[in-house]
Design an enzyme around this catalytic site. Structure first.
Site, mmCIF file in Angstrom:
data_model
loop_
_atom_site.group_PDB
_atom_site.id
_atom_site.type_symbol
_atom_site.label_atom_id
_atom_site.label_comp_id
_atom_site.label_asym_id
_atom_site.label_seq_id
_atom_site.Cartn_x
_atom_site.Cartn_y
_atom_site.Cartn_z
ATOM 1 C CG HIS A 1 -1.235 -6.215 4.595
ATOM 2 N ND1 HIS A 1 -1.123 -5.810 5.905
ATOM 3 C CD2 HIS A 1 -0.840 -5.171 3.843
ATOM 4 C CE1 HIS A 1 -0.656 -4.569 5.919
ATOM 5 N NE2 HIS A 1 -0.479 -4.158 4.692
ATOM 6 C CB THR B 1 10.305 -10.922 -11.779
ATOM 7 O OG1 THR B 1 11.376 -10.855 -12.726
ATOM 8 C CG2 THR B 1 9.517 -12.206 -11.994
ATOM 9 N N GLY C 1 0.836 -1.191 0.000
ATOM 10 C CA GLY C 1 0.000 0.000 0.000
ATOM 11 C C GLY C 1 0.877 1.248 0.000
ATOM 12 C CB SER C 2 4.011 2.071 1.794
ATOM 13 O OG SER C 2 3.503 1.880 3.081
ATOM 14 C CB CYS D 1 3.260 4.157 11.144
ATOM 15 S SG CYS D 1 2.341 3.164 9.983
ATOM 16 C CG ASN E 1 -4.707 4.652 8.900
ATOM 17 O OD1 ASN E 1 -4.924 5.676 8.253
ATOM 18 N ND2 ASN E 1 -3.682 4.536 9.702
#
Ligand SMILES: *Cc1c(COP(=O)(O)O)cnc(C)c1O
Length: 392
Positions: A201, A237, A71-72, A325, A151
């Protein structure tokens, strides 16, 4: 009592159905999607099938979906990439004061490069008034980035209205939908969004894989140079198993959305009612109605959220204080400050975030534990003692 996990906004477990879909791409179907032989083609078609699935979950076109590693990364790429692609038009960006650090710190970097950032405040409910966004638009505004659902407190922003305002003024609009995706319906076709970030996630998929929706016609600078993967826009990849996991997790979440939302809302309301009625000097932060089904944030006066978290952990209950965080630092949460909380109340806050593995039966044990711990911690607070004496 089994352990209670109340921190789904930090991350979720991978659902067995999702894991099962992923497993073959680690072992027998391990090919590189860029390889020309059958094994490569098999991986390539899994990748493109996943892209199609994600697109249809979001109301997007297949070629508007790009996979990333979190997401970051999605936030970093969308914001930096759009800002740099449009910087000849202007260098002004509008955002809110309740963004995730992936957005906030990206904007801080852009500021050092000479971009100007306007932070639009939220109301006390944790919701933006779209008119404040309109008022902040200037001749040189190139991008608006506003979080879809927060969040820390769960509030949902008026994304449709903000999108319309952006469109009216010819300004690009990005939204960090990492917490919202898979939890509320999102249709980019109905919303004037140019770019949107998600991460697997947060909706029962694997960690380390995300995606962005980028509307056709939106310019963006490359983020990682190298091979020609992701339409030559993001080298590396592809994480085929992870991407297959992301697509299946998103599809599964949306197919179960109504039943899981009803179930989680019920548990949420039960917790809110009991916490507020049984524990004095407690407030619910954010907005009780315009929010994600699973997120609650409480402030307890005369208490350190950190101590509360650790003592709940000893009882087998996982919650978070502030956002993951910021915990570990002593800075109060910028989100809680933005909705007008004092430093004291900020530090006495915890986030409880539910998921579909939670049950109504767990609530009694949680409330019982919470009451005991809050009581114990308050007994140690001189300020609380004073208040009690005054009351007598
Ligand atoms: C979790 C989260 C992120 C970061 O996602 P990662 O996959 O952990 O990098 C960004 N924005 C919001 C709103 C989040 O909840």
């Amino acid at each position: 009592m089994d352990r209670i996990y109340y921190d789904h906004a930090a991350t979720t477990y991978v659902k067995p159905y999702v894991l099962e879909k992923m497993l073959p791409y680690f072992t027998e179907k391990f090919g590189n999607p860029s390889s020309m032989y059958a094994l490569g083609n098999e991986a390539k078609s899994a990748l493109e099938n996943a892209r199609e699935m994600v697109a249809s979950c979001l109301g997007a076109k297949k070629n508007e979906i790009y996979f990333t590693a979190s997401g970051s990364e999605s936030d970093n790429w969308a914001i930096r990439g759009i800002a740099h692609a449009y910087s000849n038009k202007g260098r002004h960006i509008i955002t809110s004061n309740i963004e995730h650090h992936a957005v906030l710190n990206t904007l801080n970097d852009l500021k050092k490069e000479g971009f100007e950032i306007t932070f639009v405040p939220v109301e006390q409910t944790g919701i933006i008034n779209p008119e404040t966004v309109r008022a902040a638009i200037r001749q040189d505004t190139i991008l608006i980035t506003v979080i879809f659902a927060n969040n820390e407190i769960g509030t949902i922003q008026p994304i449709a209205e903000i999108g319309d305002i952006a469109k009216e003024h010819g300004v690009m609009f990005h939204t960090d939908a990492v917490q919202a995706a898979g939890h509320i319906p999102i249709d980019v076709n109905l919303l004037a969004i140019d770019a949107l970030s998600i991460a697997a996630h947060k909706f029962y998929g694997p960690k380390g894989v995300g995606a962005i929706f980028l509307r056709n016609g939106t310019k963006i600078k490359k983020f990682i140079t190298g091979g020609a993967q992701e339409s030559d826009r993001r080298a590396g990849t592809e994480n085929v198993a992870g991407i297959v996991g992301l697509a299946n997790a998103l599809e599964l979440s949306l197919s179960e959305l109504e039943s899981s939302t009803n179930k989680i809302f019920k548990i949420r309301n039960k917790i809110i009612d009991q916490v507020l009625s049984e524990i004095p000097y407690t407030i619910l932060n954010g907005d009780k109605e315009i929010c994600l089904p699973g997120i609650m944030n409480f402030s307890f006066e005369f208490i350190e959220g950190e101590s509360l978290l650790l003592m709940l952990d000893m009882k087998g209950i996982a919650v978070s204080s502030g956002s993951a965080c910021t915990s570990g630092s002593l800075d109060p949460s910028h989100v809680l400050l933005a909705i007008g909380l004092s430093h004291e109340l900020c530090s006495g806050s915890i986030r409880v975030s539910l998921g579909d593995d939670n049950t109504e039966e767990q609530v009694d044990y949680f409330i019982q534990s919470l009451k005991e711990i809050v009581d114990k911690l308050r007994q140690m607070s001189p300020l609380y003692e004073q208040i009690q004496l005054k009351g007598d």
